[in-house]
Design an enzyme around this catalytic site. Structure first.
Site, PDB file in Angstrom:
ATOM      1  N   ARG A  23       6.753  -3.576  24.950  1.00  0.00           N
ATOM      2  CA  ARG A  23       5.454  -2.894  25.018  1.00  0.00           C
ATOM      3  C   ARG A  23       4.774  -2.789  23.663  1.00  0.00           C
ATOM      4  NH1 ARG A  23       7.464   2.641  26.806  1.00  0.00           N
ATOM      5  NH2 ARG A  23       9.028   1.966  25.321  1.00  0.00           N
ATOM      6  N   HIS A  61      -8.806   3.843  -9.283  1.00  0.00           N
ATOM      7  CA  HIS A  61      -9.397   5.172  -9.179  1.00  0.00           C
ATOM      8  C   HIS A  61      -8.385   6.275  -9.463  1.00  0.00           C
ATOM      9  CE1 HIS A  61     -12.070   3.044  -5.989  1.00  0.00           C
ATOM     10  NE2 HIS A  61     -12.512   2.806  -7.207  1.00  0.00           N
ATOM     11  N   LYS A  70      -0.611  10.695  -3.525  1.00  0.00           N
ATOM     12  CA  LYS A  70      -1.055   9.904  -2.374  1.00  0.00           C
ATOM     13  C   LYS A  70       0.142   9.313  -1.642  1.00  0.00           C
ATOM     14  CE  LYS A  70      -5.493   8.567  -4.321  1.00  0.00           C
ATOM     15  NZ  LYS A  70      -6.358   7.462  -4.757  1.00  0.00           N
ATOM     16  N   TYR A 130      -4.294   7.064   3.705  1.00  0.00           N
ATOM     17  CA  TYR A 130      -3.508   7.789   2.719  1.00  0.00           C
ATOM     18  C   TYR A 130      -3.774   9.271   2.797  1.00  0.00           C
ATOM     19  CZ  TYR A 130      -7.617   6.614  -0.188  1.00  0.00           C
ATOM     20  OH  TYR A 130      -8.887   6.416  -0.663  1.00  0.00           O
ATOM     21  N   ASP A 166     -16.932  -0.217  -9.113  1.00  0.00           N
ATOM     22  CA  ASP A 166     -15.708  -0.838  -9.598  1.00  0.00           C
ATOM     23  C   ASP A 166     -16.005  -2.005 -10.539  1.00  0.00           C
ATOM     24  OD1 ASP A 166     -14.180   0.995  -8.211  1.00  0.00           O
ATOM     25  OD2 ASP A 166     -13.706  -0.369  -6.560  1.00  0.00           O
TER      26      ASP A 166
END
Length: 177
Positions: A23, A61, A70, A130, A166
């Site tokens: 499944r 970042h 994180k 995250y 960025d």
């Protein structure tokens, strides 16, 4: 759950149990007590979800005064995930690690507060989730250029898309001054 320390002190790679059959699969993605037992004592307060296409690079970042821990998972696709230690006084300050995370690997990466983070999408599409240990604050955000020669991050390929922010990010040492 298997827990492996990574190259950068405090960063951990979790391999989660996954139960598969015809499944599909079932995987418990988060249980606070298990992460607390692994040493993650900060509460995880916010979930962030990004979807990106192949070649997108997001990063590098960080938050300046309210650094975020994180816990990073890839729900769809594959990324090259990069962390740089920016903790003042750390024995690994300015060092980086790169880890391929994928929907197929049942892995999560923990980055404690004090790391800059970014990733490059290797698959056609990637969904990255995250959990963070502090709330995002745009006024506290910092970034540095992804291809800074002082860091010499070995990205597996050149990015094809960057945000304007960025693309204009300063050099590593300039961003941390």
């Amino acid at each position: 759950m298997n827990i492996t320390p990574t190259k950068l002190p405090g960063s951990l790679l979790f391999e989660l149990p996954r139960f598969s059959d015809q499944r599909g699969f079932f995987q418990e993605n988060f249980r606070a007590a298990a992460y607390q037992a692994a040493g993650i004592t900060q509460p995880l307060l916010q979930d962030n979800w990004s979807r990106s296409v192949k070649g997108v690079l997001r990063g590098m970042h960080f938050q300046r005064t309210q650094p975020q821990g994180k816990l990073i998972s890839v729900l769809r696709g594959e990324i090259f995930d990069v962390a740089v230690d920016i903790r003042p006084g750390s024995t690994s300050f300015g060092q980086w690690q790169g880890i391929v995370l994928s929907e197929h690997s049942a892995q999560q990466l923990w980055l404690p507060p004090g790391f800059a983070h970014g990733f490059l999408v290797l698959s056609d599409i990637a969904d990255v989730l995250y959990k963070t240990s502090s709330y995002y604050n745009s006024a506290d955000e910092g970034s540095f250029c992804w291809n800074d020669s002082d860091l010499a991050i070995a990205w597996p390929q050149q990015p094809t898309q960057l945000s304007a922010k960025d693309a204009a990010a300063p050099a590593f040492y300039q961003a941390l001054a």
